[in-house]
Design a protein around this motif. Structure first.
Motif, PDB file in Angstrom:
ATOM      1  N   ILE A 100      41.348 -24.893 -46.726  1.00 34.46           N
ATOM      2  CA  ILE A 100      40.245 -25.815 -47.525  1.00 34.46           C
ATOM      3  C   ILE A 100      39.109 -24.837 -47.817  1.00 34.46           C
ATOM      4  CG2 ILE A 100      38.350 -27.494 -47.208  1.00 34.46           C
ATOM      5  CD1 ILE A 100      40.509 -27.837 -44.158  1.00 34.46           C
ATOM      6  N   CYS A 101      38.836 -24.976 -49.152  1.00 39.41           N
ATOM      7  CA  CYS A 101      37.806 -24.303 -49.796  1.00 39.41           C
ATOM      8  C   CYS A 101      36.618 -24.585 -49.170  1.00 39.41           C
ATOM      9  CB  CYS A 101      37.786 -24.515 -51.480  1.00 39.41           C
ATOM     10  SG  CYS A 101      36.314 -23.707 -52.260  1.00 39.41           S
ATOM     11  N   SER A 102      35.769 -23.250 -48.894  1.00 36.59           N
ATOM     12  CA  SER A 102      34.523 -23.501 -48.168  1.00 36.59           C
ATOM     13  C   SER A 102      33.459 -23.914 -49.143  1.00 36.59           C
ATOM     14  CB  SER A 102      34.039 -22.034 -47.323  1.00 36.59           C
ATOM     15  OG  SER A 102      33.843 -20.874 -48.395  1.00 36.59           O
ATOM     16  N   LYS A 135      35.116 -27.757 -50.537  1.00 39.53           N
ATOM     17  CA  LYS A 135      35.905 -28.343 -49.626  1.00 39.53           C
ATOM     18  C   LYS A 135      37.136 -29.110 -50.493  1.00 39.53           C
ATOM     19  CE  LYS A 135      32.516 -27.888 -47.072  1.00 39.53           C
ATOM     20  NZ  LYS A 135      32.573 -26.894 -45.797  1.00 39.53           N
ATOM     21  N   GLU A 143      39.268 -23.555 -42.974  1.00 39.77           N
ATOM     22  CA  GLU A 143      38.381 -23.296 -44.137  1.00 39.77           C
ATOM     23  C   GLU A 143      38.539 -21.801 -44.602  1.00 39.77           C
ATOM     24  OE1 GLU A 143      34.729 -25.854 -44.470  1.00 39.77           O
ATOM     25  OE2 GLU A 143      34.012 -23.858 -44.053  1.00 39.77           O
ATOM     26  N   ILE A 159      37.509 -31.755 -40.782  1.00 39.84           N
ATOM     27  CA  ILE A 159      36.723 -32.587 -42.029  1.00 39.84           C
ATOM     28  C   ILE A 159      37.065 -33.854 -42.114  1.00 39.84           C
ATOM     29  CG2 ILE A 159      36.216 -30.556 -43.717  1.00 39.84           C
ATOM     30  CD1 ILE A 159      38.886 -31.189 -44.944  1.00 39.84           C
TER      31      ILE A 159
END
Ligand SMILES: [Zn+2]
Length: 487
Positions: A296-298, A301, A461, A483
């Motif tokens: 997951i992209c910090s 998201k 993440e 999440i």
């Protein structure tokens, strides 16, 4: 008129779908009976197989000219046999099955009248006789009428097809569609399951060829072949049909009246994965098992997806803008996979942890949950349509959606928690590490999912790269997170 000693019998497979083979056999039997009654000897029987009566191509006529005609090789051969004397008479079933195009009839008349006396022509139904001028005139009139109604039919069929396409109805014809029963509407659940699985595996980067081999090995057969080919598999996966979309002339024209096997979002991913593949043809096969929610992209998201960067043979996971990502976060593919593999194997080594979620799972419950998800999604679509048609207000729409969204989340969590058989195998084996390494991308991703679910986490993440560190894989950038609203 001389009694024919080498008459040619001409029968034609007609357009009507039912009993085509029996139709031809009956036509021939009737023609032979007529020949016996007339005292004719039969030389050759020509069976014409032209089920598409109005396709035209260039043919050479008995007068030597090249003309555009409905191409019927049997009919051309019939004319040749009469022309060169191999046959000395003709027996047909009826006029309609012999000549639909007036020019075909004219060619036949030319040959018949080229002999003195005329070549004898008879038909079972009596509708085709060319013994005198009155017969010829009658035949011309009848073919002209039949030809007109045939053209009208063709126009009507084309209009009907377009109308059916607009309404999303099943057009029928041809072989049964894989994933659906013969009516084109009812889902064939085992085949649908195979489609869903293949779609998922394609998205994960597995090759179509490997999936074909696996389907063959498991005895899952395509509709009209003994084995799968990559073309047939990709053709199915690319079709709008399996996402409940009606296509006409190769274009999606709208929702279909049959249920979807995969949702439109999955379809988008499958098409993207297939497109990526065709761009990367010749490059090493993709692994990408961390796709689709595991990383997951910090920053935004979004999910990271496998991607070949500029360095040949090296790949990374990237928050890809072509999939709605921000493009800011990327991490080395082999590094991220290695780290996650180590963590997964750590959990796998503890058999006690796993047995807790290895029980009670079955393919049947997975199918049932997927059906429930499809139903909820159908409701969401219906709501959206109602809102689009101004039947309900925005507030009503949102209020109605909320409980459905809630149920969808629940079903999806349940689906992820189901342990597929390949994973049970790993869990129950004495050597999980060995079993893990034998898994394909699909299996690794599934197993990782199950483990995340068990520890109540969604994925890892990925933080931005620390510019002060060297440009190599940095495990500190990855953090297990939960999440609530993925994507
Ligand atoms: Zn991002």
């Amino acid at each position: 008129m001389k009694t024919p000693q080498r008459a040619v019998v001409y029968v034609r497979i007609s357009d009507d779908r039912e009993g085509v083979g029996a139709g031809v056999a009956r036509q021939e039997a009737d023609a032979r009976q007529l020949a016996a009654r007339l005292g004719w000897e039969i030389g050759e029987v020509i069976v014409e197989n032209d089920t598409s009566a109005f396709k035209r191509r260039k043919v050479r006529t008995p007068t030597g000219r090249a003309e555009l005609r409905v191409y019927r090789p049997g009919f051309r051969r019939l004319l040749d046999l009469l022309e060169n004397g191999t046959a000395d008479g003709m027996l047909a079933y009826d006029l309609d099955r012999t000549a639909r195009d007036p020019r075909d009839l004219e060619d036949l008349i030319d040959v018949v009248e080229s002999r003195e006396p005329r070549l004898p022509v008879e038909s079972v139904s009596g509708s085709l006789r060319l013994a005198n001028d009155a017969d010829v005139t009658m035949a011309r009139v009848m073919v002209a009428v039949a030809n007109k109604s045939s053209r009208d039919t063709k126009r009507r069929v084309a209009r009907k097809m377009e109308e059916m396409a607009r309404e999303g109805r099943y057009a029928g014809g041809g072989a049964r569609r894989f994933g659906y029963e013969r009516d084109g509407i009812t889902i064939n659940e085992p085949e649908a399951e195979a489609i869903r699985e293949a779609a998922q595996r394609i998205v994960l980067g597995e090759s179509a060829n490997a999936i074909c081999k696996d389907l063959d090995a498991r005895g899952i057969r395509p509709v009209s072949a003994a084995k799968w080919s990559t073309n047939s598999l990709i053709g199915i996966l690319r079709s709008g049909r399996i996402a409940g979309l009606r296509e006409h002339r190769g274009e999606v024209v709208g929702p279909a009246q049959w249920p979807a096997i995969i949702d439109e979002e999955t379809r988008g991913e499958v098409l993207a994965a297939l497109d990526v593949r065709s761009r990367h043809r010749g490059k090493p096969s993709l692994r990408y098992w961390l796709n689709d929610g595991l990383l997951i992209c910090s920053q935004c998201k979004g999910f990271l997806y496998g991607d070949y960067g500029n360095v040949k043979g090296k790949y990374r996971y990237w928050c890809r803008p072509d999939r709605g990502g921000c493009g800011k976060i990327a991490i080395k593919g082999s590094g991220a996979e290695g780290l996650i593999e180590a963590q997964v194997l750590e959990i796998l080594a503890d058999a006690g942890t796993l047995s807790a979620f290895a029980s009670g799972a079955s393919a049947a419950s997975a199918a049932e949950t997927r059906r429930a998800i499809a139903e909820e999604q159908e409701q969401l679509r219906a709501l959206a349509t109602a809102h689009g048609n101004k039947q309900i207000s925005m507030a009503e729409w949102l209020a109605a959606r909320a409980p459905i969204d809630e149920r969808l989340k629940m079903h999806e969590a349940a689906l992820r928690a189901i342990v597929p058989s390949s994973i049970r195998q790993v869990v129950e084996s004495g050597d999980p590490a060995k079993e893990w390494n034998a898994l394909d991308a699909h299996g690794k991703r599934q197993l990782t999912r199950v483990i995340l679910e068990a520890v109540d986490r969604s994925g890892w993440e990925v933080a931005p790269a620390d510019m002060t560190k060297a440009r190599k894989f940095d495990p500190d950038r990855m953090r297990l997170v939960r999440i609530d609203t993925p994507g």
